[in-house]
Design a protein around this motif. Structure first.
Motif: not given
Length: 151
Positions: A21-36
């Motif tokens: 979860g630490v890795a997966q959620y961190s990666q998601a926070s890094f990768i999300v782009e644009g208005v979202w």
């Protein structure tokens, strides 16, 4: 296998899930782009921090029970599609609920351990509830998902 060995083994599976979860959620926070990004980046980072906090609690409990905490994680799910990230997050939280429920069954008769696990389980269930609500009206996000071709 003694009951302590069985609970330690299962808590180590929970710990590996939390490290994931630490890795997966961190990666998601890094990768999300644009208005979202404004909407979701902090949410994913908060979830990574929650997983890390759970990892600390579970790791310390494993040691208290006489075990050695796992230092590995499971494979993370990665995608640039916001809809998939949210779905993966719901699946991750649901799996955590399932794992902590099993840990509770194994801890039966040890009231302090049961309370310890119930507190973590409650936070995991809140995660399921939140991602369920986010996905409920997710048509807005699916048409605006992150374009995987820009990677």
């Amino acid at each position: 296998m003694s009951n302590n060995e069985e609970i330690i083994a299962h808590l180590n599976e929970c710990l590996k899930h939390e490290w994931t979860g630490v890795a997966q959620y961190s990666q998601a926070s890094f990768i999300v782009e644009g208005v979202w990004r404004e909407v979701y980046a902090d949410t994913f980072l908060e979830n990574a921090e929650e997983s890390f906090n759970h990892a600390k609690l579970v790791g310390n409990k494993i040691v208290a029970l006489g075990g050695v905490p796992a230092a590995t994680r499971n494979e993370i799910k990665q995608t640039r599609d916001l809809q998939e990230i949210l779905q993966n997050s719901l699946e991750f939280e649901s799996k955590a609920v399932e794992m902590y429920n099993k840990a509770l069954e194994l801890a039966e008769g040890n009231r302090a351990l049961v309370v310890f696990l119930e507190n973590i389980l409650e936070e995991e269930q809140e995660g399921v509830d939140e991602f369920t609500k986010l996905l409920r009206n997710s048509q807005a996000t699916s048409s605006s998902s992150i374009d995987s071709k820009t990677a």
